[in-house]
Design an enzyme around this catalytic site. Structure first.
Site, PDB file in Angstrom:
ATOM      1  N   PRO A 150       0.821  -1.216   0.000  1.00 55.80           N
ATOM      2  CA  PRO A 150       0.000   0.000   0.000  1.00 55.80           C
ATOM      3  C   PRO A 150       0.855   1.267   0.000  1.00 55.80           C
ATOM      4  CG  PRO A 150      -0.022  -1.020   2.172  1.00 55.80           C
ATOM      5  CD  PRO A 150       0.674  -1.978   1.262  1.00 55.80           C
ATOM      6  N   GLU A 151       0.445   2.237  -0.798  1.00 58.30           N
ATOM      7  CA  GLU A 151       1.185   3.489  -0.877  1.00 58.30           C
ATOM      8  C   GLU A 151       0.907   4.361   0.341  1.00 58.30           C
ATOM      9  OE1 GLU A 151       0.794   5.654  -4.532  1.00 58.30           O
ATOM     10  OE2 GLU A 151       0.652   3.823  -5.734  1.00 58.30           O
ATOM     11  N   GLY A 152       1.947   5.055   0.818  1.00 57.98           N
ATOM     12  CA  GLY A 152       1.780   6.028   1.878  1.00 57.98           C
ATOM     13  C   GLY A 152       1.429   5.447   3.227  1.00 57.98           C
ATOM     14  N   VAL A 155       5.348   1.375   4.813  1.00 59.58           N
ATOM     15  CA  VAL A 155       5.960   0.056   4.625  1.00 59.58           C
ATOM     16  C   VAL A 155       6.826   0.023   3.360  1.00 59.58           C
ATOM     17  CG1 VAL A 155       4.339  -1.287   6.005  1.00 59.58           C
ATOM     18  CG2 VAL A 155       3.787  -0.787   3.619  1.00 59.58           C
ATOM     19  N   SER A 157       6.670   1.423   0.158  1.00 57.41           N
ATOM     20  CA  SER A 157       6.155   1.140  -1.186  1.00 57.41           C
ATOM     21  C   SER A 157       7.072   1.701  -2.258  1.00 57.41           C
ATOM     22  CB  SER A 157       4.744   1.720  -1.338  1.00 57.41           C
ATOM     23  OG  SER A 157       4.738   3.123  -1.154  1.00 57.41           O
ATOM     24  N   SER A 158       7.677   2.852  -2.010  1.00 56.45           N
ATOM     25  CA  SER A 158       8.555   3.449  -3.020  1.00 56.45           C
ATOM     26  C   SER A 158       9.810   2.614  -3.230  1.00 56.45           C
ATOM     27  CB  SER A 158       8.918   4.886  -2.633  1.00 56.45           C
ATOM     28  OG  SER A 158       9.571   4.929  -1.389  1.00 56.45           O
ATOM     29  N   ALA A 159      10.391   2.108  -2.141  1.00 55.43           N
ATOM     30  CA  ALA A 159      11.582   1.266  -2.278  1.00 55.43           C
ATOM     31  C   ALA A 159      11.251  -0.028  -3.006  1.00 55.43           C
ATOM     32  CB  ALA A 159      12.170   0.961  -0.904  1.00 55.43           C
ATOM     33  N   ASP A 202      15.310   1.236   3.567  1.00 57.29           N
ATOM     34  CA  ASP A 202      14.186   0.664   2.829  1.00 57.29           C
ATOM     35  C   ASP A 202      14.653  -0.095   1.605  1.00 57.29           C
ATOM     36  OD1 ASP A 202      12.722   1.963   4.730  1.00 57.29           O
ATOM     37  OD2 ASP A 202      11.797   3.405   3.358  1.00 57.29           O
TER      38      ASP A 202
END
Length: 454
Positions: A150-152, A155, A157-159, A202
């Site tokens: 899940p974005e934002g 956890v 998500s971008s990495a 991350d």
């Protein structure tokens, strides 16, 4: 590398997605990937920040768990000199296309800042640019992305997105790059193309993590010291607070900048010449803390000290910075992480240390809040875990990652799943916020490698 059967199971979602593309209502997807050229499939997980968090940029140790949720990236060469991207976000497919060769990172960063609706693509394009700069690339690339991270929600998500794309693109281009170097490349993209001042933990966890093990990472700048197995009978859970978090937000950036301000002030005002704040012991910090103000404006700091060494943030003259608390946090967190790593293996024959481990997590959470990175949602989840307590198999909890929302990490027994779900349900009833519970660990991207089809 995991054994063949297990490896295939982790890639099954990607294979199912590819098989379903022709039946998608968006008819572009049926012909997006060619049957005539090989596909390269990579999978990179989100992570649960068990201990360490924002102390990474101050050179502390961190303990990170790769999660079962992950981002899938499928890459294929194409003859057209374009990088074409499709991704499923919020239940719908988005697309982005850009001509090759790509501009330099600074120019890409400027373009994406001016086109906020396309900012999601900066993570992908930045990684492609960095890899093509060091390889003989095919004429063009097509990249398909799907994710259960899940974005934002704190956890990583971008990495997971960056690492999955980097693994798949590197394989497609025949580029040999170590998992560590790949993680560093992805962090550089996030700092200098996306414009988010994240640390390295991350990307290294997503790339180098091992299932059911905590990655022990010394962030000076990113030395993997080993893997701490989660003892049988115990588990780390995550509960999403439903409050969006972003490391590009003002709170995270302010606290990070304040820590580097504190480092600079100590270097000028005392004889301490350490490279990282986390190298200060708690007793030593107490002796010099009087040299640090509780708060300081950026203008006052710049006038007296000139600037900071951090290349990912800047000091804003009109902003107030919590210098002492931001500087104190990595010193205390380093001590907590070291103690946690010492105690966790002892759980197998000394069950009573669960209390000490839980208190270390609660202490980390309190220190986050003191820096200004707490939130009502994450505070409430930690309160609920503490109230539920050891009687239901729950021993500790803390906010994770960049703070100011996101996910709470919870330490408990494997039999505490129902208690964790009850806490999440009660929280939703109280706040109206939808939550997600993270139950399982999964392999890092390098542990699985890249799947080539056909």
């Amino acid at each position: 590398m995991t054994h063949t059967a297990s490896r295939s199971a982790w890639f099954q979602a990607a294979l199912d997605l590819l098989a379903a593309l022709p039946s998608e209502t968006d008819h572009r997807l049926g012909t997006f990937l060619s049957r005539a050229r090989p596909l390269y499939i990579a999978r990179a997980p989100g992570r649960l920040d068990v201990m360490g968090g924002i102390a990474d940029y101050s050179g502390a140790r961190v303990l990170e768990l790769p999660l079962a949720c992950a981002t899938l990236a499928v890459t294929q060469a194409q003859p057209e000199p374009h990088c074409d991207i499709v991704t499923r976000r919020a239940g719908r497919w988005d697309s982005f296309s850009i001509a090759l060769p790509l501009a330099e990172p600074a120019e890409l960063a400027t373009w994406f800042r001016q086109h906020d609706s396309e900012r999601w693509a900066a993570y992908v394009v930045g990684v492609v640019q960095a890899l093509l700069a060091r390889s003989s690339a095919p004429s063009g690339l097509r990249i398909l992305i799907d994710s259960t991270v899940p974005e934002g929600r704190g956890v990583a998500s971008s990495a997971a997105l960056e690492v999955a794309v980097a693994m798949a693109v590197a394989a497609c281009c025949g580029l040999e790059i170590s998992p560590n170097d790949l993680a560093v490349l992805c962090q550089h993209v996030e700092n200098h193309v996306v414009g988010a001042p994240c640390g390295i933990m991350d990307q290294l966890t997503s790339a180098c993590g091992k299932q059911d093990h905590l990655l022990q990472l010394h962030c000076q700048p990113g030395n993997i010291e080993g893997y701490v197995a989660v003892p049988p009978g115990y588990r780390f859970y995550g509960i999403d607070s439903g409050i969006s978090h972003a490391v590009s937000g003002a709170d995270y950036g302010t606290v990070r900048t304040a820590a580097f301000m504190g480092h600079r002030m100590l270097a000028v005002e005392t004889k301490w010449r350490g490279t990282y704040l986390a190298d200060l012991g708690p007793a030593e910090f107490e002796r010099v803390a009087c040299r640090l103000p509780e708060e300081m404006t950026g203008a006052d700091f710049l006038e007296r000290y000139g600037g900071i060494t951090d290349t990912a943030t800047v000091v804003y003259p009109d902003r107030r910075y919590p210098v002492r608390r931001a500087s104190e946090h990595p010193v205390g967190e380093q001590h907590r992480v070291d103690r946690f790593a010492q105690l966790l293996p002892a759980l197998s024959d000394q069950a009573h240390v669960t209390t000490a481990l839980g208190e270390l997590m609660y202490g980390s959470h309190e220190s986050y809040s003191a820096c200004g990175l707490g939130s009502d949602g994450t505070d409430r989840l930690v309160e609920l875990v503490r109230a539920t307590g050891p009687e239901r198999g729950l021993f500790g909890a803390k906010i994770t990652g960049g703070g100011s929302g996101g996910t709470v990490a919870v330490f408990g027994t494997t039999g505490a799943e129902n208690a964790v779900r009850e806490i999440a349900a009660r929280y939703t009833t109280e706040t109206g916020r939808e939550t997600q519970v993270f139950m399982e660990s999964g392999p890092g991207a390098a542990q699985l490698g890249v799947l080539r089809r056909p």
